[in-house]
Design a protein around this motif. Sequence first.
Motif, PDB file in Angstrom:
ATOM      1  N   ILE A   1      36.353  31.342  46.624  1.00 59.99           N
ATOM      2  CA  ILE A   1      36.819  31.499  45.448  1.00 59.99           C
ATOM      3  C   ILE A   1      38.057  31.810  45.553  1.00 59.99           C
ATOM      4  N   PRO A   2      38.959  31.574  44.379  1.00 57.18           N
ATOM      5  CA  PRO A   2      40.553  31.881  43.913  1.00 57.18           C
ATOM      6  C   PRO A   2      40.602  33.564  44.216  1.00 57.18           C
ATOM      7  N   VAL A   3      41.230  34.011  45.134  1.00 55.75           N
ATOM      8  CA  VAL A   3      41.802  35.566  45.321  1.00 55.75           C
ATOM      9  C   VAL A   3      43.263  35.608  44.874  1.00 55.75           C
ATOM     10  N   PHE A   4      43.664  36.498  43.849  1.00 51.14           N
ATOM     11  CA  PHE A   4      44.762  36.398  43.380  1.00 51.14           C
ATOM     12  C   PHE A   4      45.378  37.717  43.696  1.00 51.14           C
ATOM     13  N   ASN A   5      46.518  37.992  44.565  1.00 53.00           N
ATOM     14  CA  ASN A   5      47.076  39.351  44.931  1.00 53.00           C
ATOM     15  C   ASN A   5      48.369  39.637  43.849  1.00 53.00           C
ATOM     16  N   LEU A   6      48.390  40.805  43.390  1.00 52.50           N
ATOM     17  CA  LEU A   6      49.470  41.230  42.560  1.00 52.50           C
ATOM     18  C   LEU A   6      49.765  42.793  42.697  1.00 52.50           C
ATOM     19  N   ASN A   7      51.080  42.971  42.195  1.00 50.89           N
ATOM     20  CA  ASN A   7      51.705  44.437  42.320  1.00 50.89           C
ATOM     21  C   ASN A   7      52.580  44.722  41.205  1.00 50.89           C
ATOM     22  N   ASN A   8      52.214  45.525  40.408  1.00 52.54           N
ATOM     23  CA  ASN A   8      52.843  45.768  39.211  1.00 52.54           C
ATOM     24  C   ASN A   8      53.241  47.544  39.141  1.00 52.54           C
ATOM     25  N   ASN A   9      53.499  47.887  40.372  1.00 56.05           N
ATOM     26  CA  ASN A   9      53.831  49.391  40.584  1.00 56.05           C
ATOM     27  C   ASN A   9      52.497  50.188  40.145  1.00 56.05           C
ATOM     28  N   CYS A  10      52.471  51.323  39.365  1.00 56.04           N
ATOM     29  CA  CYS A  10      51.355  52.063  39.290  1.00 56.04           C
ATOM     30  C   CYS A  10      50.372  51.407  38.262  1.00 56.04           C
ATOM     31  N   ALA A  11      50.879  50.590  37.610  1.00 49.56           N
ATOM     32  CA  ALA A  11      49.972  49.910  36.590  1.00 49.56           C
ATOM     33  C   ALA A  11      49.320  48.784  37.305  1.00 49.56           C
ATOM     34  N   THR A  12      49.172  48.407  38.649  1.00 45.78           N
ATOM     35  CA  THR A  12      48.621  47.467  39.296  1.00 45.78           C
ATOM     36  C   THR A  12      47.365  47.385  39.262  1.00 45.78           C
ATOM     37  N   GLY A  13      46.525  48.454  39.196  1.00 41.36           N
ATOM     38  CA  GLY A  13      44.783  47.992  39.142  1.00 41.36           C
ATOM     39  C   GLY A  13      44.550  47.829  37.603  1.00 41.36           C
ATOM     40  N   SER A  14      45.032  48.255  36.599  1.00 39.91           N
ATOM     41  CA  SER A  14      44.847  47.938  35.350  1.00 39.91           C
ATOM     42  C   SER A  14      45.136  46.391  35.253  1.00 39.91           C
ATOM     43  N   SER A  15      46.326  45.914  35.773  1.00 38.99           N
ATOM     44  CA  SER A  15      46.892  44.743  35.586  1.00 38.99           C
ATOM     45  C   SER A  15      45.722  43.764  36.188  1.00 38.99           C
ATOM     46  N   ALA A  16      45.088  43.997  37.152  1.00 43.44           N
ATOM     47  CA  ALA A  16      44.100  43.306  38.106  1.00 43.44           C
ATOM     48  C   ALA A  16      42.967  43.141  37.017  1.00 43.44           C
ATOM     49  N   LEU A  17      42.585  44.320  36.458  1.00 45.63           N
ATOM     50  CA  LEU A  17      41.582  44.124  35.433  1.00 45.63           C
ATOM     51  C   LEU A  17      41.765  43.543  34.153  1.00 45.63           C
ATOM     52  N   PHE A  18      43.162  43.426  33.690  1.00 49.50           N
ATOM     53  CA  PHE A  18      43.477  42.665  32.435  1.00 49.50           C
ATOM     54  C   PHE A  18      43.458  41.204  32.781  1.00 49.50           C
ATOM     55  N   LEU A  19      43.885  40.634  33.956  1.00 46.25           N
ATOM     56  CA  LEU A  19      43.767  39.345  34.315  1.00 46.25           C
ATOM     57  C   LEU A  19      42.098  38.885  34.625  1.00 46.25           C
ATOM     58  N   ALA A  20      41.425  39.714  35.071  1.00 43.99           N
ATOM     59  CA  ALA A  20      40.018  39.447  35.063  1.00 43.99           C
ATOM     60  C   ALA A  20      39.443  39.425  33.837  1.00 43.99           C
ATOM     61  N   ARG A  21      39.483  40.382  32.949  1.00 45.86           N
ATOM     62  CA  ARG A  21      39.011  40.271  31.632  1.00 45.86           C
ATOM     63  C   ARG A  21      39.402  39.189  30.770  1.00 45.86           C
TER      64      ARG A  21
END
Length: 397
Positions: A76-96
């Motif tokens: 499957i596609p796996v996307f890596n991201l870094n948004n400083n301390c908001a990184t985890g919720s940014s991952a959730l935002f994209l998944a949602r």
Amino acid sequence: MTLQQRAVHVVGVGMIPFTKPGTSEPYNVMGARATQLALADARLSYDLIQQAYVGYVYGDSTAGQAALYQVGLSGIPVFNLNNNCATGSSALFLARQAVESGMVECALALGMDQMVPGALKGAFDDRPSPMQRFADTMTAHQGYETGTPRAAQFFGGAGRDYMAQYGTRPDTFGRIAVKARQHAARNPLAVFRQVLTLEEVMASPMVFDPLTRYQCCPPTCGAAAAIVCSGEFARKHGLDTSVVIASQAMTTDSPASFESNDMRKLVGYDMTADAAKQVYEAAGVGPEDVDVVELHDCFTANELISYEALGLTPPGTAEKFVLDGDNTYGGRYVVNPSGGLLSKGHPLGATGLAQCAELVWQLRGRAEDRQVQNARIALQHNLGLGGACVVTLYQRQ
């Protein structure tokens, strides 16, 4: 603001115990464990996940694949991201967003970090820092103390500007740290579970006035994950649909962050207020309807100003809010029942998904000793300097 197209359910969450740097498993092992916990919670096999979004701040490219390849090799596609301390919720935002838009039926958001001891600092010194404009603005406003952690100067400065306007007492900030430890004492996944008195908090070494050491979040290692899917997918596979993401918004900085001569705005007050407004309007609720909150308490000062940015209490009333106990059990809201970043810990990439896990447990009624009675609406706030802010509102159906 994202227009809601179809309901997105959080059907599985997982989080491993947070630990001090040097005592954790490697990041890929932690990430795999959190993912497996989320899959087990959802009672779902990995081969049904269609996309994965993996956030981390301290890691090399494709670290997400290194973690997930231990769970499965499904292609499957796996996307890596870094948004400083908001990184985890940014991952959730994209998944949602992927599920809500119909791109996929089921997606995974994973956050992890294997941090090192000491204050946060950039990894490169041979190129422009993405934080340079923020540092220059801060220095022009309040100066810069060499040898003092920069993050403490940012958020301590925000606390100073709030105190200058409203006359807030220093020990009001300290009371937030006391509350954080009291909540964390009930959380077996938190890194600091020993309660502290106000006297102990205020007597700990000064980091940057008004912030003492116990008012600053620690570097932490850990991982957390969430699985989101459409209602149709959940029903097809017999999944728990009790928790839905009612609304979610992500914001970045506006000119006011740099032009207002106010440290509160430089560290994200306006980003928070704008995201919260979007979320309340999209969900058709107000802050008064919220039962439980996980907000970004990287420093006690940021928790205090975030009360107002999120609309939990009117401007200028945060001190009364704290003194009246309206931020804990028996008050108007229970804020950071997990212990928050201050006591649960703050592995930067994992924080947003650890917040998500706590709120899902709360809405399911499975938070054990931390349970907020009859919790039906939960609010999450995750902030990263540089900047990004994600506010998420969950509802129990």
